[in-house]
Design a protein around this motif. Structure first.
Motif, PDB file in Angstrom:
ATOM      1  N   ASP A 264       0.822  -1.214   0.000  1.00  0.00           N
ATOM      2  CA  ASP A 264       0.000   0.000   0.000  1.00  0.00           C
ATOM      3  C   ASP A 264       0.852   1.260   0.000  1.00  0.00           C
ATOM      4  OD1 ASP A 264      -2.354  -1.511   0.155  1.00  0.00           O
ATOM      5  OD2 ASP A 264      -2.174  -1.678   2.343  1.00  0.00           O
ATOM      6  N   ASP A 289      -8.601  -0.103  -5.979  1.00  0.00           N
ATOM      7  CA  ASP A 289      -8.168  -0.533  -4.647  1.00  0.00           C
ATOM      8  C   ASP A 289      -8.292   0.570  -3.602  1.00  0.00           C
ATOM      9  OD1 ASP A 289      -7.577  -2.962  -5.764  1.00  0.00           O
ATOM     10  OD2 ASP A 289      -5.400  -2.670  -5.771  1.00  0.00           O
ATOM     11  N   GLY A 290      -8.609   1.793  -4.022  1.00  0.00           N
ATOM     12  CA  GLY A 290      -8.679   2.908  -3.082  1.00  0.00           C
ATOM     13  C   GLY A 290      -7.328   3.273  -2.503  1.00  0.00           C
ATOM     14  N   HIS A 291      -6.290   3.178  -3.345  1.00  0.00           N
ATOM     15  CA  HIS A 291      -4.909   3.438  -2.898  1.00  0.00           C
ATOM     16  C   HIS A 291      -4.795   4.881  -2.393  1.00  0.00           C
ATOM     17  CE1 HIS A 291      -0.613   2.274  -3.038  1.00  0.00           C
ATOM     18  NE2 HIS A 291      -0.405   3.555  -3.246  1.00  0.00           N
ATOM     19  N   ARG A 292      -4.277   5.040  -1.169  1.00  0.00           N
ATOM     20  CA  ARG A 292      -4.235   6.366  -0.554  1.00  0.00           C
ATOM     21  C   ARG A 292      -2.819   6.934  -0.448  1.00  0.00           C
ATOM     22  NH1 ARG A 292      -9.056   7.643   0.697  1.00  0.00           N
ATOM     23  NH2 ARG A 292      -8.348   9.573   1.678  1.00  0.00           N
ATOM     24  N   ALA A 293      -1.803   6.109  -0.597  1.00  0.00           N
ATOM     25  CA  ALA A 293      -0.420   6.601  -0.550  1.00  0.00           C
ATOM     26  C   ALA A 293      -0.109   7.376  -1.831  1.00  0.00           C
ATOM     27  CB  ALA A 293       0.538   5.426  -0.374  1.00  0.00           C
ATOM     28  N   LYS A 319      -8.369  10.754  -9.772  1.00  0.00           N
ATOM     29  CA  LYS A 319      -9.222  10.030  -8.833  1.00  0.00           C
ATOM     30  C   LYS A 319      -8.458   9.515  -7.624  1.00  0.00           C
ATOM     31  CE  LYS A 319     -12.482   8.452 -12.385  1.00  0.00           C
ATOM     32  NZ  LYS A 319     -13.068   7.274 -13.083  1.00  0.00           N
ATOM     33  N   LEU A 320      -7.128   9.603  -7.657  1.00  0.00           N
ATOM     34  CA  LEU A 320      -6.314   9.126  -6.549  1.00  0.00           C
ATOM     35  C   LEU A 320      -6.132  10.249  -5.525  1.00  0.00           C
ATOM     36  CD1 LEU A 320      -3.675   7.229  -8.682  1.00  0.00           C
ATOM     37  CD2 LEU A 320      -5.298   6.170  -7.094  1.00  0.00           C
ATOM     38  N   PRO A 321      -6.339   9.978  -4.240  1.00  0.00           N
ATOM     39  CA  PRO A 321      -6.243  11.047  -3.234  1.00  0.00           C
ATOM     40  C   PRO A 321      -4.890  11.741  -3.202  1.00  0.00           C
ATOM     41  CG  PRO A 321      -7.210   9.048  -2.294  1.00  0.00           C
ATOM     42  CD  PRO A 321      -6.732   8.687  -3.662  1.00  0.00           C
ATOM     43  N   ALA A 322      -3.816  11.006  -3.503  1.00  0.00           N
ATOM     44  CA  ALA A 322      -2.468  11.599  -3.484  1.00  0.00           C
ATOM     45  C   ALA A 322      -1.784  11.368  -4.825  1.00  0.00           C
ATOM     46  CB  ALA A 322      -1.651  11.014  -2.339  1.00  0.00           C
TER      47      ALA A 322
END
Length: 397
Positions: A264, A289-293, A319-322
């Motif tokens: 992750d 996968d909702g990858h947040r890193a 769409k990725l938070p980071a």
């Protein structure tokens, strides 16, 4: 691994054999194709043969394997073997084809090196060959079993459901199984399929194309760049010029060992040109996968109008938070930032600790990015790559 005596002989003769390996492979391929023309017609890439890149890749892999055997006798170079085996499996290579290669390769060694190939030398290098061949046969057997197919029986028929012109030289083909009830093999983001295309001269040439779908998709989506030259571009041009919605294609089960780890942590995805294709699949997986890193997507291209899948890629990164999307163009449309004009330069890009990098594109691009990452402290073991066509990284090592 190698018997002690053979290890001693290989160590002593490696400079001679290694120094002549390109001459050996130059003799080997014409010999083998003269005896088995069907291999060049229907299995080996005629474009790579004409360019000499397959010869370089074979020479590099043999030399690298032999070197590994004598320098690290208790280890097997599984990373190199896995990459070759995945490519072989996608082509449907069979165990019975290895003795054919052995026969003509060793005849070429004797022809090039002459009296230097004593019985002892021949026996030692024979051991090297069969250690490598049997390891590949075993890995390929496992790969076939994982896909639930018999050895070499990797082909199925797919229908072109949609065709999209991405740029002036790239087109996307969305494929569905010809048999709607057929079970579809699973794949991982970053893997590719082979496409076998009948040509006007009766040959059935094979090329590999990365899947751009998210894992779990029932369809297969490939983006094909039109290549120049004959025979280098004979398959891509055939696909561009003749394949339309409703046509069928022979497509292999998915293979390839450049896949995202399950970790992750932070990720860098670096591509150039049509190397963007496996990166798009990886981005789709990270989004699902909702990858947040942190995810740093880096791309280099000639110009904006040559950049395939540009909008899709940008949308996924958004769409990725980071997520961070960085693109360099050699010939950008203005206005465009000067610091991202030219070749990819990571010197001012913040790289988080624990980064894993995935590279795909032309070899000079990947060498440059890898060197930059290592200089910035990213361990070489955390930098993964995919080569379209023969793996010349080994040949140049």
């Amino acid at each position: 691994m190698l018997s002690p005596r053979s290890a001693e002989v290989v160590r002593a003769t490696l400079p001679v054999v290694g120094g002549a390996i390109n001459d050996i492979t130059a003799v080997f391929y014409p010999r083998m194709f003269a005896a088995h023309p069907e291999l060049l017609r229907d299995l080996f890439n005629r474009g790579n043969q004409a360019a000499g890149t397959q010869k370089q890749a074979l020479a590099g892999s043999i030399a690298a394997f032999a070197t590994a055997l004598v320098e690290h006798p208790d280890e097997r170079p599984d990373a190199m073997l896995s990459r070759i085996a995945h490519k072989h499996a996608s082509l449907g290579v069979l165990p019975e084809q290895y003795p054919i290669v052995h026969e003509h390769l060793f005849a070429a060694i004797v022809e090039v090196l002459g009296d230097a190939v004593t019985e002892e030398v021949a026996a030692a290098w024979d051991e090297v060959y069969w250690l490598m061949a049997n390891a590949l046969i075993e890995i390929e057997r496992r790969l076939y079993a994982e896909q639930g197919v018999l050895a070499g029986d990797v082909w199925s028929t797919w229908v072109v459901a949609e065709r999209v012109e991405e740029t002036g030289v790239t087109a996307t083909f969305r494929l569905r199984p010809a048999d709607d009830s057929a079970e579809v093999a699973p794949f991982r983001a970053g893997q590719y399929v082979s496409v076998r295309v009948p040509l006007p001269d009766g040959a059935r040439q094979i090329r590999q194309y990365s899947l751009t779908d998210a894992p779990g998709a029932r369809e297969r989506t490939i983006t094909v760049k039109r290549e120049e030259g004959d025979p280098a571009g004979e398959v891509s041009n055939r696909l561009h010029d003749t394949v339309r919605v409703g046509d069928t294609l022979e497509v292999s089960a998915p293979y390839g060992d450049l896949v995202l780890d399950d970790a992750d942590g932070p990720v860098l995805l670096a591509s150039a040109g049509i190397g963007c294709t496996p990166i798009v699949a990886m981005l789709k997986q990270l989004v699902e996968d909702g990858h947040r890193a942190p995810v740093i997507a880096v791309h280099g291209d000639r110009a904006p109008d040559a950049h395939a899948l540009r909008d899709e890629r940008a949308g996924l990164v958004g769409k990725l938070p980071a997520g961070t999307d960085l693109t360099w163009y050699e010939h950008p449309e203005q206005p465009w930032p000067a610091e991202r004009t030219g070749l990819v330069d990571l010197s001012d890009v913040e790289l988080p600790e624990g980064l894993h990098a995935y590279l795909c594109g032309p070899l000079p691009f990947m060498r440059s990015v890898r060197a930059q990452l290592i200089e910035r402290g990213v361990p070489a073991s955390d930098i993964h790559y995919e080569v379209f066509g023969p793996d010349l990284w080994l040949a140049a090592a």
